[in-house]
Design a protein around this motif. Structure first.
Motif, PDB file in Angstrom:
ATOM      1  N   SER A  83       0.845  -1.193   0.000  1.00 45.85           N
ATOM      2  CA  SER A  83       0.000   0.000   0.000  1.00 45.85           C
ATOM      3  C   SER A  83       0.882   1.245   0.000  1.00 45.85           C
ATOM      4  O   SER A  83       2.065   1.178   0.321  1.00 45.85           O
ATOM      5  N   TYR A 141      -3.042   1.053  11.106  1.00 44.19           N
ATOM      6  CA  TYR A 141      -3.380   2.451  10.832  1.00 44.19           C
ATOM      7  C   TYR A 141      -3.808   3.156  12.118  1.00 44.19           C
ATOM      8  O   TYR A 141      -3.455   4.310  12.358  1.00 44.19           O
ATOM      9  N   ARG A 153      -2.106   8.598   3.220  1.00 41.81           N
ATOM     10  CA  ARG A 153      -1.896   7.497   2.281  1.00 41.81           C
ATOM     11  C   ARG A 153      -2.854   6.345   2.542  1.00 41.81           C
ATOM     12  O   ARG A 153      -3.050   5.488   1.676  1.00 41.81           O
ATOM     13  N   GLY A 154      -3.427   6.320   3.746  1.00 47.09           N
ATOM     14  CA  GLY A 154      -4.370   5.264   4.086  1.00 47.09           C
ATOM     15  C   GLY A 154      -5.802   5.578   3.709  1.00 47.09           C
ATOM     16  O   GLY A 154      -6.670   4.715   3.829  1.00 47.09           O
ATOM     17  N   ALA A 157      -8.012   3.108   1.740  1.00 50.23           N
ATOM     18  CA  ALA A 157      -7.109   1.968   1.570  1.00 50.23           C
ATOM     19  C   ALA A 157      -7.646   0.680   2.173  1.00 50.23           C
ATOM     20  O   ALA A 157      -6.947  -0.326   2.182  1.00 50.23           O
ATOM     21  N   ARG A 172     -10.059  -1.654  -5.845  1.00 48.61           N
ATOM     22  CA  ARG A 172      -9.765  -0.543  -4.935  1.00 48.61           C
ATOM     23  C   ARG A 172      -9.007   0.558  -5.644  1.00 48.61           C
ATOM     24  O   ARG A 172      -8.749   1.606  -5.077  1.00 48.61           O
ATOM     25  N   ASP A 173      -8.586   0.329  -6.883  1.00 46.85           N
ATOM     26  CA  ASP A 173      -7.750   1.284  -7.582  1.00 46.85           C
ATOM     27  C   ASP A 173      -8.578   2.345  -8.300  1.00 46.85           C
ATOM     28  O   ASP A 173      -9.793   2.240  -8.423  1.00 46.85           O
ATOM     29  N   SER A 183      -3.418   3.101  -6.874  1.00 51.54           N
ATOM     30  CA  SER A 183      -4.229   3.365  -5.689  1.00 51.54           C
ATOM     31  C   SER A 183      -4.872   4.743  -5.797  1.00 51.54           C
ATOM     32  O   SER A 183      -4.413   5.609  -6.542  1.00 51.54           O
ATOM     33  N   TYR A 185      -4.867   7.054  -3.614  1.00 46.74           N
ATOM     34  CA  TYR A 185      -3.909   8.074  -3.158  1.00 46.74           C
ATOM     35  C   TYR A 185      -2.958   8.450  -4.284  1.00 46.74           C
ATOM     36  O   TYR A 185      -2.737   9.642  -4.554  1.00 46.74           O
TER      37      TYR A 185
END
Length: 198
Positions: A83, A141, A153-154, A157, A172-173, A183, A185
């Motif tokens: 991640s 996290y 960044r999380g 995620a 998730r992308d 991702s 982010y």
């Protein structure tokens, strides 16, 4: 038994008692800290807010369905090494800092994407000599909420998040106009660098 077990509960073990205690009443946030960092939210902030401006050229990075919770948006669970947050921790303190680590990640992702039809590479393709946090010490996290670099960044995620714009195993992308898959982010970071939205 209770008295015996808890008589020295505040003494701690050798690791706790061996910690250096700085002088003063305030916590000094060192540059090497990975759990708590000084966020830049108020740097350069003026007393009077700037006028509200129109958002032009915005793009949708994620379309989410029903039953989305705060834990989908800002997870508290395990940190994965593939991640953006995991990559940040593994590369912490390497080279020129956070921006340098992100630049490396995007360069490697673009290189891998050119070889794989626009798909960003995995963590191994993004790694260089690692001097940062070992994945076994990532924790969660939730435990690193004091580090804004980890938490930003999380965002989105959670492994159970499903982006309805990206069906399939990479759900998730996000996808950028040129076809890169990455991702949410990383996609947001790329859009910011391309000045979109304006």
């Amino acid at each position: 038994m209770f008295r015996k077990s808890y008589a020295q509960v505040f003494d701690g073990d050798v690791n706790w008692s061996g910690l250096e205690i700085p002088d003063g009443r305030s916590l000094r946030l060192g540059r090497a800290a990975t759990y708590v960092r000084n966020p830049p939210y108020f740097e350069g902030m003026q007393l009077e807010p700037s006028p509200v401006e129109d958002i032009l050229g915005a793009r949708v990075l994620a379309k989410l369905g029903d039953s989305v919770t705060t834990d989908h948006i800002s997870p508290a669970g395990a940190l994965k090494k593939d991640s953006p947050a995991g990559h940040y921790l593994m590369n912490f303190g390497v080279g020129g800092g956070d921006a340098d680590a992100d630049a490396l990640r995007h360069k490697a992702a673009a290189t891998a994407g050119g070889r794989a039809g626009g798909r960003a590479g995995g963590p191994e393709s993004m790694m260089r000599d690692v001097h940062g946090v070992d994945p076994k010490d990532f924790n969660s996290y939730g435990s690193r909420r004091g580090n804004h670099e980890v938490m930003v960044r999380g965002t989105f995620a959670n492994i159970r998040l499903r982006n309805l714009l990206r069906p399939g195993p990479r759900a998730r992308d996000a996808a950028l106009p040129r076809g890169e898959e990455m991702s949410i982010y990383d996609a947001a970071l790329c859009a910011t660098r391309r000045r979109a939205p304006r």
